[in-house]
Design a protein around this motif. Sequence first.
Motif, PDB file in Angstrom:
ATOM      1  N   VAL A 119      91.955 -21.324  20.381  1.00  0.00           N
ATOM      2  CA  VAL A 119      92.973 -20.566  20.939  1.00  0.00           C
ATOM      3  C   VAL A 119      94.377 -21.089  20.311  1.00  0.00           C
ATOM      4  O   VAL A 119      95.283 -20.409  20.257  1.00  0.00           O
ATOM      5  CB  VAL A 119      93.060 -20.970  22.535  1.00  0.00           C
ATOM      6  N   LYS A 123      97.275 -19.102  18.409  1.00  0.00           N
ATOM      7  CA  LYS A 123      98.725 -19.189  19.030  1.00  0.00           C
ATOM      8  C   LYS A 123      99.760 -19.193  17.856  1.00  0.00           C
ATOM      9  O   LYS A 123     100.873 -19.228  17.635  1.00  0.00           O
ATOM     10  CB  LYS A 123      98.863 -20.102  19.771  1.00  0.00           C
ATOM     11  N   PRO A 126     101.110 -15.699  15.969  1.00  0.00           N
ATOM     12  CA  PRO A 126     101.427 -14.884  16.862  1.00  0.00           C
ATOM     13  C   PRO A 126     101.361 -13.374  16.413  1.00  0.00           C
ATOM     14  O   PRO A 126     101.294 -12.273  17.132  1.00  0.00           O
ATOM     15  CB  PRO A 126     102.604 -15.183  17.423  1.00  0.00           C
ATOM     16  N   GLU A 130      94.623 -10.232  16.945  1.00  0.00           N
ATOM     17  CA  GLU A 130      93.467 -10.784  17.475  1.00  0.00           C
ATOM     18  C   GLU A 130      93.000 -11.930  16.357  1.00  0.00           C
ATOM     19  O   GLU A 130      93.224 -11.758  15.136  1.00  0.00           O
ATOM     20  CB  GLU A 130      92.430  -9.987  17.877  1.00  0.00           C
ATOM     21  N   LYS A 180      83.835 -11.039  22.779  1.00  0.00           N
ATOM     22  CA  LYS A 180      85.194 -11.777  23.430  1.00  0.00           C
ATOM     23  C   LYS A 180      85.001 -13.049  23.832  1.00  0.00           C
ATOM     24  O   LYS A 180      84.236 -13.660  24.914  1.00  0.00           O
ATOM     25  CB  LYS A 180      85.723 -10.781  24.345  1.00  0.00           C
ATOM     26  N   SER A 182      88.242 -15.047  24.104  1.00  0.00           N
ATOM     27  CA  SER A 182      89.495 -15.387  24.984  1.00  0.00           C
ATOM     28  C   SER A 182      90.280 -14.179  25.097  1.00  0.00           C
ATOM     29  O   SER A 182      90.139 -13.247  24.144  1.00  0.00           O
ATOM     30  CB  SER A 182      90.140 -16.333  24.199  1.00  0.00           C
ATOM     31  N   ILE A 183      91.051 -13.860  26.167  1.00  0.00           N
ATOM     32  CA  ILE A 183      91.531 -12.570  26.301  1.00  0.00           C
ATOM     33  C   ILE A 183      93.151 -12.803  26.137  1.00  0.00           C
ATOM     34  O   ILE A 183      93.646 -11.920  25.440  1.00  0.00           O
ATOM     35  CB  ILE A 183      91.678 -12.510  28.157  1.00  0.00           C
ATOM     36  N   ASP A 184      93.753 -14.260  26.365  1.00  0.00           N
ATOM     37  CA  ASP A 184      95.076 -14.307  26.052  1.00  0.00           C
ATOM     38  C   ASP A 184      95.240 -15.693  25.390  1.00  0.00           C
ATOM     39  O   ASP A 184      95.339 -16.578  26.042  1.00  0.00           O
ATOM     40  CB  ASP A 184      96.077 -14.069  27.326  1.00  0.00           C
ATOM     41  N   PRO A 185      95.561 -15.910  23.989  1.00  0.00           N
ATOM     42  CA  PRO A 185      95.263 -14.605  23.165  1.00  0.00           C
ATOM     43  C   PRO A 185      93.806 -14.021  22.787  1.00  0.00           C
ATOM     44  O   PRO A 185      92.875 -14.694  23.122  1.00  0.00           O
ATOM     45  CB  PRO A 185      95.846 -15.412  21.741  1.00  0.00           C
ATOM     46  N   LEU A 186      93.716 -13.114  22.170  1.00  0.00           N
ATOM     47  CA  LEU A 186      92.555 -12.394  21.967  1.00  0.00           C
ATOM     48  C   LEU A 186      91.780 -13.042  20.734  1.00  0.00           C
ATOM     49  O   LEU A 186      92.291 -13.223  19.850  1.00  0.00           O
ATOM     50  CB  LEU A 186      92.500 -10.961  21.609  1.00  0.00           C
TER      51      LEU A 186
END
Length: 387
Positions: A119, A123, A126, A130, A180, A182-186
Amino acid sequence: MDKFARMLPALLRRTDVVLELRDSRLPLTSINETLEGAIQKWRRERGRIAATSGLPAPASYGAATPCERIVVFNKRDLVPEWGLEPFRRAMLSKFPDHRLFFASWHRPRDIKALNEMLVSVAKEHPHAPELNVLVVGMPNVGKSTLLNALRNIGIPGPTAKALRTSSQPGLTRAISTRLKLSIDPLVYAYDSPGVMLPFLGRGDKGAERGVKLALIAGIKEGLYDVEALAAYLLYRLNVLNPRSPAYLQLLPDTATATADVLEFLDQLAARLGMLKRGGERDLSRAAVWFVKWWRDEGGLASASAPLSPASQTRQGWGFDFEWTVDARSGEDAPAMVQRKMEECIERYLVERREGAGVSVTQEKKKAREEKIAKRMAKTRARLVGRR
């Protein structure tokens, strides 16, 4: 495996992070030259490794595009804790471009820390919509299990097991659909078939690599005589803990360490009541039981082995490191272990440079390809000269 190896360069072009899994018990044997060459080329093309030196390129060069190589040593709970930090320092001294991570899939905090690492990479970029992660490694090193665990931690709420797993090599036969994490971030990931070493090596070294991989179920154990596997396992357990090997808990209290596999299997068969018709002790059955015990329970027991303080004693860490303990004045135990590990890694690199990992067939193929390349170059030169 061959199909995936051919697909790998194209697959890497749409990959942002490579998670390369190795087994902590075989940290050198589980280095795969097929994967190593492709990953190094990918990092050079992304500007993360200097083309000439092989060392990390300046941080500003190519930093806009995600390109991370994380080497995950799985099953850290099956090697002694005292060797982890010296091993990490020894590896970074020889492979400065590696980003190392130690994990056990039985420890949720390890999975959580690895998820946070992925993650954080996402980040750091940005602008990227994805992050795509490719999980690679040898057969049965735990790739599918890792992805299921990362998905379970990274996706809120109950998640179904997305990938099938097995204790035997060869279950994953094709690149998985994107999973998938992680959703946020993808963050998405691909599972891949295990890629076997292109060549185990010649002579005793090659035979030893094969036995090591069979013991951890990296290749099918049926390729080897089970008593040969038991003999090598006995030898390694004696090296891991010279004073009190883990297998002594299987024998009567009066038993002592031994290097004789037939004597050991005879005692084990007697203790377990494994007899053939006529009352003869069944050594083959005892050997199968011994290997299974080590995989199920004995690995954890051998991981509790302390560092031997006695000078001139043979000591090891995992199945790839072995040295004679010496007490240099002013050198503490971690420094001595790191130095010994660096020597083992250097020997491995020398063997690799000298072609220990290349078969005669591969050498002939390379020579043929070089001959064809020279012939084509001469043809092109003649055509240019005519123009």
